[in-house]
Design an enzyme around this catalytic site. Sequence first.
Site, PDB file in Angstrom:
ATOM      1  N   GLU A   6      51.940 -20.869 117.580  1.00 14.23           N
ATOM      2  CA  GLU A   6      53.159 -20.081 117.786  1.00 14.23           C
ATOM      3  C   GLU A   6      52.869 -18.593 117.663  1.00 14.23           C
ATOM      4  OE1 GLU A   6      54.577 -23.926 115.685  1.00 14.23           O
ATOM      5  OE2 GLU A   6      52.828 -22.609 115.629  1.00 14.23           O
TER       6      GLU A   6
ATOM      7  N   CYS B 175      55.043 -19.554 110.794  1.00 15.06           N
ATOM      8  CA  CYS B 175      55.437 -19.489 112.199  1.00 15.06           C
ATOM      9  C   CYS B 175      56.947 -19.349 112.349  1.00 15.06           C
ATOM     10  CB  CYS B 175      54.909 -20.697 112.953  1.00 15.06           C
ATOM     11  SG  CYS B 175      53.097 -20.680 113.083  1.00 15.06           S
TER      12      CYS B 175
ATOM     13  N   CYS C 114      55.464 -24.232 111.069  1.00 15.26           N
ATOM     14  CA  CYS C 114      55.219 -24.066 109.640  1.00 15.26           C
ATOM     15  C   CYS C 114      56.037 -22.874 109.145  1.00 15.26           C
ATOM     16  CB  CYS C 114      53.729 -23.854 109.384  1.00 15.26           C
ATOM     17  SG  CYS C 114      53.146 -22.198 109.815  1.00 15.26           S
TER      18      CYS C 114
ATOM     19  N   HIS D 213      47.898 -19.352 114.273  1.00 13.75           N
ATOM     20  CA  HIS D 213      48.573 -20.597 114.659  1.00 13.75           C
ATOM     21  C   HIS D 213      49.039 -20.477 116.109  1.00 13.75           C
ATOM     22  CE1 HIS D 213      49.661 -22.108 110.353  1.00 13.75           C
ATOM     23  NE2 HIS D 213      48.437 -21.588 110.409  1.00 13.75           N
TER      24      HIS D 213
END
Length: 163
Positions: free
Chosen positions: A61, A92, A89, A59
């Site tokens: 991040e 993250c 999320c 992801h």
Amino acid sequence: MSQKPSNYQSKFMQIAIAEAASNVTTGAGGPFGSVVVKDGQIIAQGHNQVLENNDPTAHGEVMAIRAACQALGTHDLSGCQLYTNAYPCPMCLSAIIWANIKTTYYGNNAQDAAAIGFRDDYIYDYIQGGCTDVTVLKLEQHDRAQTIAPFNAFADSATKQLY
């Protein structure tokens, strides 16, 4: 209630947005981008690379955090801030907390992500105990008597390093 960001903050958010927007045309992953900043300087930036890397943990991040840790030569990003174009999320959020980042600025909320097909809300619901659907994830504890041994050895170690 959302505060109006300073020009300083907006500059970093614009970079996170550009990272996210790049994925709309490249197909590397979802439209998510992030920037790690320390003392007003960009340390690292990243975007979602789930599809490009065949890695569900890639992801935006997480990619930015990984790059920042490499750039600074540490696992501890204390004193850094994260700018991301969407509310992180659960994975993250965990990575942000593990990295000791104390401030994160985000743009879109979880409902915005749900509206374009991302299931963050489903995972949040699962974590809070609102989802008991074992087709999503079945968790069973096994063999604790054996698995506790490395934990006990770590607890007893004079050279252990917590993070």
